[in-house]
Design an enzyme around this catalytic site. Structure first.
Site, PDB file in Angstrom:
ATOM      1  N   ASP A 125      19.878  23.872  62.551  1.00 20.39           N
ATOM      2  CA  ASP A 125      21.258  24.381  62.525  1.00 20.39           C
ATOM      3  C   ASP A 125      21.284  25.902  62.521  1.00 20.39           C
ATOM      4  O   ASP A 125      20.293  26.564  62.185  1.00 20.39           O
ATOM      5  CB  ASP A 125      22.015  23.836  61.299  1.00 20.39           C
TER       6      ASP A 125
ATOM      7  N   GLU B 247      20.391  23.445  56.927  1.00 27.89           N
ATOM      8  CA  GLU B 247      19.671  24.379  56.041  1.00 27.89           C
ATOM      9  C   GLU B 247      20.608  25.484  55.581  1.00 27.89           C
ATOM     10  O   GLU B 247      20.541  25.940  54.439  1.00 27.89           O
ATOM     11  CB  GLU B 247      18.463  24.971  56.784  1.00 27.89           C
TER      12      GLU B 247
HETATM   13 ZN   LIG Z   1      16.942  30.246  58.721  1.00 26.35          ZN
END
Ligand SMILES: [Zn+2]
Length: 367
Positions: free
Chosen positions: A75, A136
């Site tokens: 992401d 993340e």
């Molecule tokens: Zn990163």
């Protein structure tokens, strides 16, 4: 050493960058990755995590080296719905309207190109796991929702830190969050202020007395959100603040938390106010010795490709924190991305190439 296919590497990176993948919306990039890694002979498995998936890619080894983990995240932060990569002689940027997404697609492009190289040049390697996480950027939600016990790797190399190739993060902090809620007593501000207990007043005194900012080299604290009160003519009954504490040393983090709790207690009793404190651990920290095997592998691998290793500490958390708490010794390596989380983000082509060399060199150096 390692004659990297520059054109193919850039092409892969640009293809990855131009696939929009904001947190929790990684389905399109997942499809691309599964196709690419399948072609390279890997076994790809998705693991559901909330509305999205983590991706675990496994390459079966043909040598008796120890199994390792390579990791990065799929992401990116926003804006990323229309990324247009601009390639110059030396670097790749976005067109200025979005992030580039080299955080962390630089890592993914390096992994792909490394395995293209391994296939073409028949390089021997041990078992390799590549974990690509979702979400993340949302507080490590992807890796927190992944069962790390399925991994076999002994050592982990996360490529998710900014700057030119050569940096290795071997220390990162523990991080906790606290929400302090003060309960006072409401009353009319003009007619009967003496009957009230002003929760905002109590909270401000607490905030002015608790440790904050840089406490020592390893420890920080920050009140980041404050709220409370309903109208100027009411003595506010409730006020709340949210804060974080970080330290590379767990004991120091706990000591700061204790000081905060004691301050809340002391000031509340002076004002006869009530309080509640909620506390959560965002992630555990880690500290890896420069003498450990994972650092020695990195050092040797970097020197082989002419890069000077620099072992450093970081003030933030990454997937590396969670991987370390599962027992795999992992470090976080710089992957060339610069000015991240902004539309000024860029990566030097030189770093993209050196990062790919580093992935290969690590794979070959593992004992
Ligand atoms: Zn990163």
């Amino acid at each position: 050493m390692y004659n990297i296919n520059r054109e193919r590497l850039i092409k892969t990176f640009v293809e990855l960058a131009e696939i929009p993948s904001p947190s929790w919306k990684e389905e399109q990039i997942l499809k691309y990755l599964i196709k690419r890694f399948d072609k390279l002979g890997a076994n790809c498995q998705t693991y559901r995590c909330g509305e999205s998936f983590n991706l675990l890619i496994r390459f079966k080894g043909n040598s008796n080296q120890n199994p390792i983990l390579l990791s990065g995240h799929m992401d990116t932060v926003i804006p990323c719905d229309k990324v247009k990569a601009i390639i110059s002689d030396t670097k790749i940027t976005s067109d200025g309207t979005s992030v580039l997404g080299s955080d962390d697609k630089a890592a993914i492009a390096m992994f792909i190109e490394a395995f293209e190289y391994i296939k073409e040049n028949k390089i021997k390697h041990g078992d390799i796991e590549i974990l690509l996480t979702c979400a993340e950027e949302q507080g490590l939600k992807g890796i927190k929702g992944f069962d790390l016990s399925v991994l076999m790797a002994k050592y982990g190399f996360v490529f998710d830190s900014s700057g030119s190739i050569g940096k290795a993060i071997i220390k990162a902090p523990y991080h906790s969050n606290m929400t302090i809620t003060i309960k006072g007593k409401a009353s009319h501000a003009g007619m009967a202020p003496e009957k009230g207990i002003n929760a905002i007043r109590v909270l401000s005194e607490i905030i002015s007395q608790i440790p904050q900012g840089r406490i020592d080299e390893e420890t920080t604290a920050n009140v980041g959100i404050i709220s409370g009160g309903k109208a100027t003519n009411i003595v506010p009954e409730e006020a709340q603040c949210q804060l974080e504490v970080r330290s590379i040393d767990q004991k120091k983090m706990l000591a700061v938390e204790k000081e905060i709790k004691e301050t809340v207690k002391k000031i509340c009793s002076q004002y006869r106010a009530k309080s509640t404190i909620e506390r959560t651990l965002e992630y555990a920290g880690f500290k890896i010795s420069p003498e450990s095997t994972v650092c020695k592998i990195t050092e040797t691998a970097m020197k082989k490709i002419g890069i000077k290793p620099e072992f450093i500490a970081m003030g933030g958390g990454s997937d590396t924190n969670i991987i370390n708490s599962s027992g795999i010794k992992a470090i976080n390596l710089s992957c060339g991305m610069q000015n991240i989380h902004s539309t000024e983000e860029f990566i030097l082509i030189k770093d993209l190439i050196n990062g790919t060399k580093l992935v290969l060199s690590i794979i070959e150096t593992v004992p």
